[in-house]
Design a protein around this motif. Sequence first.
Motif, PDB file in Angstrom:
ATOM      1  N   PHE A 431      21.187 -14.733   0.023  1.00  0.00           N
ATOM      2  CA  PHE A 431      20.791 -13.402  -0.445  1.00  0.00           C
ATOM      3  C   PHE A 431      19.280 -13.266  -0.292  1.00  0.00           C
ATOM      4  CE2 PHE A 431      24.774 -12.147  -2.558  1.00  0.00           C
ATOM      5  CZ  PHE A 431      25.451 -13.350  -2.466  1.00  0.00           C
ATOM      6  N   ALA A 432      18.784 -12.029  -0.319  1.00  0.00           N
ATOM      7  CA  ALA A 432      17.329 -11.827  -0.214  1.00  0.00           C
ATOM      8  C   ALA A 432      16.934 -10.555  -0.943  1.00  0.00           C
ATOM      9  CB  ALA A 432      16.914 -11.746   1.261  1.00  0.00           C
ATOM     10  N   GLY A 433      15.681 -10.495  -1.406  1.00  0.00           N
ATOM     11  CA  GLY A 433      15.208  -9.289  -2.091  1.00  0.00           C
ATOM     12  C   GLY A 433      13.707  -9.326  -2.298  1.00  0.00           C
ATOM     13  N   GLY A 434      13.172  -8.201  -2.743  1.00  0.00           N
ATOM     14  CA  GLY A 434      11.716  -8.085  -2.937  1.00  0.00           C
ATOM     15  C   GLY A 434      11.048  -7.636  -1.649  1.00  0.00           C
ATOM     16  N   ASP A 435       9.753  -7.916  -1.540  1.00  0.00           N
ATOM     17  CA  ASP A 435       8.959  -7.401  -0.407  1.00  0.00           C
ATOM     18  C   ASP A 435       9.494  -7.836   0.952  1.00  0.00           C
ATOM     19  OD1 ASP A 435       7.315  -6.207  -2.232  1.00  0.00           O
ATOM     20  OD2 ASP A 435       5.481  -7.272  -1.664  1.00  0.00           O
ATOM     21  N   ILE A 436      10.162  -8.993   1.039  1.00  0.00           N
ATOM     22  CA  ILE A 436      10.628  -9.478   2.345  1.00  0.00           C
ATOM     23  C   ILE A 436      11.793  -8.628   2.854  1.00  0.00           C
ATOM     24  CG2 ILE A 436      12.211 -11.267   1.433  1.00  0.00           C
ATOM     25  CD1 ILE A 436      10.139 -11.343   4.708  1.00  0.00           C
ATOM     26  N   VAL A 437      12.355  -7.792   1.989  1.00  0.00           N
ATOM     27  CA  VAL A 437      13.416  -6.880   2.423  1.00  0.00           C
ATOM     28  C   VAL A 437      12.863  -5.455   2.558  1.00  0.00           C
ATOM     29  CG1 VAL A 437      15.595  -5.808   1.697  1.00  0.00           C
ATOM     30  CG2 VAL A 437      15.278  -8.276   1.473  1.00  0.00           C
ATOM     31  N   THR A 438      12.079  -5.037   1.584  1.00  0.00           N
ATOM     32  CA  THR A 438      11.638  -3.635   1.539  1.00  0.00           C
ATOM     33  C   THR A 438      10.299  -3.401   2.230  1.00  0.00           C
ATOM     34  OG1 THR A 438      10.536  -4.113  -0.552  1.00  0.00           O
ATOM     35  CG2 THR A 438      12.754  -3.173  -0.683  1.00  0.00           C
ATOM     36  N   GLY A 439       9.557  -4.482   2.514  1.00  0.00           N
ATOM     37  CA  GLY A 439       8.149  -4.323   2.877  1.00  0.00           C
ATOM     38  C   GLY A 439       7.367  -4.191   1.585  1.00  0.00           C
ATOM     39  N   ALA A 440       6.021  -4.223   1.671  1.00  0.00           N
ATOM     40  CA  ALA A 440       5.188  -4.251   0.467  1.00  0.00           C
ATOM     41  C   ALA A 440       5.585  -3.132  -0.497  1.00  0.00           C
ATOM     42  CB  ALA A 440       3.733  -4.125   0.866  1.00  0.00           C
ATOM     43  N   ALA A 441       5.963  -3.494  -1.719  1.00  0.00           N
ATOM     44  CA  ALA A 441       6.402  -2.488  -2.697  1.00  0.00           C
ATOM     45  C   ALA A 441       5.745  -2.802  -4.045  1.00  0.00           C
ATOM     46  CB  ALA A 441       7.915  -2.482  -2.788  1.00  0.00           C
ATOM     47  N   THR A 442       6.542  -2.893  -5.117  1.00  0.00           N
ATOM     48  CA  THR A 442       5.942  -3.117  -6.435  1.00  0.00           C
ATOM     49  C   THR A 442       6.631  -4.279  -7.150  1.00  0.00           C
ATOM     50  OG1 THR A 442       7.470  -1.629  -7.561  1.00  0.00           O
ATOM     51  CG2 THR A 442       5.453  -0.643  -6.711  1.00  0.00           C
ATOM     52  N   VAL A 443       5.964  -4.743  -8.202  1.00  0.00           N
ATOM     53  CA  VAL A 443       6.477  -5.843  -9.018  1.00  0.00           C
ATOM     54  C   VAL A 443       7.857  -5.472  -9.577  1.00  0.00           C
ATOM     55  CG1 VAL A 443       6.090  -7.121 -11.161  1.00  0.00           C
ATOM     56  CG2 VAL A 443       4.170  -6.657  -9.611  1.00  0.00           C
ATOM     57  N   ILE A 444       7.944  -4.279 -10.144  1.00  0.00           N
ATOM     58  CA  ILE A 444       9.192  -3.920 -10.828  1.00  0.00           C
ATOM     59  C   ILE A 444      10.317  -3.657  -9.829  1.00  0.00           C
ATOM     60  CG2 ILE A 444       8.685  -1.427 -11.109  1.00  0.00           C
ATOM     61  CD1 ILE A 444      10.343  -3.760 -13.692  1.00  0.00           C
ATOM     62  N   GLU A 445       9.972  -3.198  -8.626  1.00  0.00           N
ATOM     63  CA  GLU A 445      11.029  -3.040  -7.611  1.00  0.00           C
ATOM     64  C   GLU A 445      11.543  -4.411  -7.172  1.00  0.00           C
ATOM     65  OE1 GLU A 445      10.288   0.924  -5.081  1.00  0.00           O
ATOM     66  OE2 GLU A 445       8.489  -0.245  -5.459  1.00  0.00           O
ATOM     67  N   ALA A 446      10.635  -5.376  -7.037  1.00  0.00           N
ATOM     68  CA  ALA A 446      11.051  -6.741  -6.682  1.00  0.00           C
ATOM     69  C   ALA A 446      11.947  -7.299  -7.797  1.00  0.00           C
ATOM     70  CB  ALA A 446       9.824  -7.626  -6.481  1.00  0.00           C
ATOM     71  N   MET A 447      11.590  -7.005  -9.056  1.00  0.00           N
ATOM     72  CA  MET A 447      12.417  -7.489 -10.170  1.00  0.00           C
ATOM     73  C   MET A 447      13.784  -6.805 -10.182  1.00  0.00           C
ATOM     74  SD  MET A 447       9.598  -7.734 -13.174  1.00  0.00           S
ATOM     75  CE  MET A 447      10.762  -8.310 -14.397  1.00  0.00           C
ATOM     76  N   GLY A 448      13.801  -5.511  -9.877  1.00  0.00           N
ATOM     77  CA  GLY A 448      15.079  -4.778  -9.791  1.00  0.00           C
ATOM     78  C   GLY A 448      15.968  -5.427  -8.735  1.00  0.00           C
ATOM     79  N   ALA A 449      15.358  -5.790  -7.597  1.00  0.00           N
ATOM     80  CA  ALA A 449      16.119  -6.452  -6.525  1.00  0.00           C
ATOM     81  C   ALA A 449      16.636  -7.799  -7.020  1.00  0.00           C
ATOM     82  CB  ALA A 449      15.228  -6.636  -5.300  1.00  0.00           C
ATOM     83  N   GLY A 450      15.816  -8.493  -7.794  1.00  0.00           N
ATOM     84  CA  GLY A 450      16.231  -9.787  -8.351  1.00  0.00           C
ATOM     85  C   GLY A 450      17.484  -9.634  -9.206  1.00  0.00           C
ATOM     86  N   LYS A 451      17.531  -8.577  -9.995  1.00  0.00           N
ATOM     87  CA  LYS A 451      18.714  -8.339 -10.853  1.00  0.00           C
ATOM     88  C   LYS A 451      19.946  -8.055 -10.007  1.00  0.00           C
ATOM     89  CE  LYS A 451      17.003  -7.408 -15.204  1.00  0.00           C
ATOM     90  NZ  LYS A 451      17.558  -7.297 -16.486  1.00  0.00           N
ATOM     91  N   THR A 452      19.778  -7.194  -8.992  1.00  0.00           N
ATOM     92  CA  THR A 452      20.923  -6.850  -8.131  1.00  0.00           C
ATOM     93  C   THR A 452      21.430  -8.103  -7.424  1.00  0.00           C
ATOM     94  OG1 THR A 452      19.862  -4.728  -7.765  1.00  0.00           O
ATOM     95  CG2 THR A 452      21.643  -5.276  -6.263  1.00  0.00           C
ATOM     96  N   ALA A 453      20.491  -8.909  -6.908  1.00  0.00           N
ATOM     97  CA  ALA A 453      20.897 -10.111  -6.176  1.00  0.00           C
ATOM     98  C   ALA A 453      21.620 -11.087  -7.107  1.00  0.00           C
ATOM     99  CB  ALA A 453      19.674 -10.774  -5.553  1.00  0.00           C
ATOM    100  N   ALA A 454      21.145 -11.214  -8.352  1.00  0.00           N
ATOM    101  CA  ALA A 454      21.800 -12.147  -9.282  1.00  0.00           C
ATOM    102  C   ALA A 454      23.263 -11.741  -9.480  1.00  0.00           C
ATOM    103  CB  ALA A 454      21.056 -12.176 -10.612  1.00  0.00           C
ATOM    104  N   LYS A 455      23.503 -10.433  -9.609  1.00  0.00           N
ATOM    105  CA  LYS A 455      24.904  -9.962  -9.745  1.00  0.00           C
ATOM    106  C   LYS A 455      25.677 -10.288  -8.476  1.00  0.00           C
ATOM    107  CE  LYS A 455      24.324  -6.033 -12.789  1.00  0.00           C
ATOM    108  NZ  LYS A 455      23.439  -4.939 -12.497  1.00  0.00           N
ATOM    109  N   GLY A 456      25.050 -10.024  -7.320  1.00  0.00           N
ATOM    110  CA  GLY A 456      25.701 -10.305  -6.035  1.00  0.00           C
ATOM    111  C   GLY A 456      26.054 -11.782  -5.919  1.00  0.00           C
TER     112      GLY A 456
END
Length: 465
Positions: A431-456
């Motif tokens: 799985f992958a998430g954060g800036d390496i998927v979206t390009g430079a974004a924000t701390v909270i977006e990276a954390m949101g991705a972390g939550k989604t990935a954990a469920k996945g």
Amino acid sequence: MLNRSKQKTKLIERAPEERRKDFLEVNDGYSLTEAVSEADRCLQCRNAPCIQGCPVAIDIPGFIKAIQEKDLERSWEILYATNRLPAICGRVCPQEKQCEERCTVGKIKNSEPVAIGRLERFTADWKRKAGFSPAPVELTHTERIAVVGSGPAGLTVAAELAQNGYAVEVFEALHEPGGVLTYGIPEFRLPKEIVRAEIEGIRKLDVVLRTDFIVGKTIFFEEIRKRYQAIFLGIGAGAPKFMNVPGTNLNGVFSASEFLTRVNLMKAFRFPHADTPITIGKNVIVVGGGNVAMDAARSALRLGAQTVKIVYRRTETELPARWEEYHHAMEEGVEFLWLSNPIAYLPDSDSRVKGARIQKMGLGEPDASGRRKPVPLPGVEETLECDCVIEAIGQSAHRILSEGFKEVRLNRWGYIEVDPETLMTSVPGVFAGGDIVTGAATVIEAMGAGKTAAKGIMNYLRTIG
Ligand code: FAD
Ligand code: SF4
Ligand code: SF4
């Protein structure tokens, strides 16, 4: 009692002349009285539109109500149930574009939204000072998960999985965990003591953190695929971009990534007490208009530069930086040159930069980002004297780091392709998430991705188990 004030409760800040000389925080956050007064501005809306603006869906009215009632322990419990890095988010989230943008109070004419970020910081700081030690969670699963990268995305995945009874190991290439929180955002905006304390909270869930460990080099990807049942890649997108104008190779021209890493991770600001010096000139030009540009400019001032000019190709209206950082930068004496773009850096006889040739710009039609596109005004140029240039024009995927994961499909910009629902890559179980998927974004977006990935990941482990 409802506070009907239209303005946020004022935060007392240190004087700009004082703070531009050191790396201490701009303010100490709200006192209890100020926090309660601000919490009393919250209308406790039943539909809570603010929550929809928060990528980790904190129960915002819930934690604020507990502040109204001075029940700080409960405020903390509500906050920490969904956000493992609240003191960090309270400081660096672009709240004005997230939770606070949706706040009902902010929709009232001439009214500012509830200061959700400041209240979050208040509760988190109170708990850190009161003492905080989460109990380890019992291991209820046999599967082991590897997390590559310890930025906000990796830390969030690790915490969510550990909280759900999985064994998690985090691998970090650098000698300190935290990703950009540790090596990018400067001390005066995000003290490293706070980053360490919140990471410690995650470590206490029995998450194993291995630093100085480059997956793809110290250990091959194939090897971790054999040892772990699922893998999360949260490797960020920290490779600097350059304008590549003539003169980029001159001494005194830096990328903001290099400059800020030297200042933060290697403590250049404590030289000679720390080993890494940084040569900062008297007259500094910073190119760019985002948070990274503001951080570089304000760090340069603190390191003793006499003048710091931010050169930005659009205007104040299009500036992507957090509004607060922009204002702090202005108050501290950073100058702004709008509609300006460097087209060459000029050398002295020792191949050091001594000036920048600036192309003046106008604004054309809106581009894909919705912002008006900067267009050069032919023949309108000026020269600025300087002895240091810091380019802060964005970051991209780190090809050398992602080369370690050859099987994982990348898009044409080098970012990892994922299923948007689960964040699984082209390789099952990875799985992958954060800036390496979206390009430079924000701390909270990276954390949101972390939550989604954990469920996945948990769903994936259930299906293969
Ligand atoms: P990162 O934080 O980049 O972490 C990735 C980690 O992975 C790094 O520690 C890296 O060393 C490690 N890694 C990479 N490859 C490997 C490997 N092969 N093996 C082991 N480890 C590896 N956002 C905001 O919301 N507010 C702000 O105010 C703000 N200011 C910023 C200021 C600066 C100077 C910068 C650079 C960014 C700022 N951002 C801000 C953006 C924000 O920090 C990022 O969007 C966020 O950190 C991305 O998180 P991440 O976990 O995806 O990656
Ligand atoms: Fe707002 Fe960020 Fe806190 Fe969410 S984490 S409530 S977006 S400040
Ligand atoms: Fe409170 Fe604003 Fe959220 Fe309403 S939208 S609950 S006023 S923070």
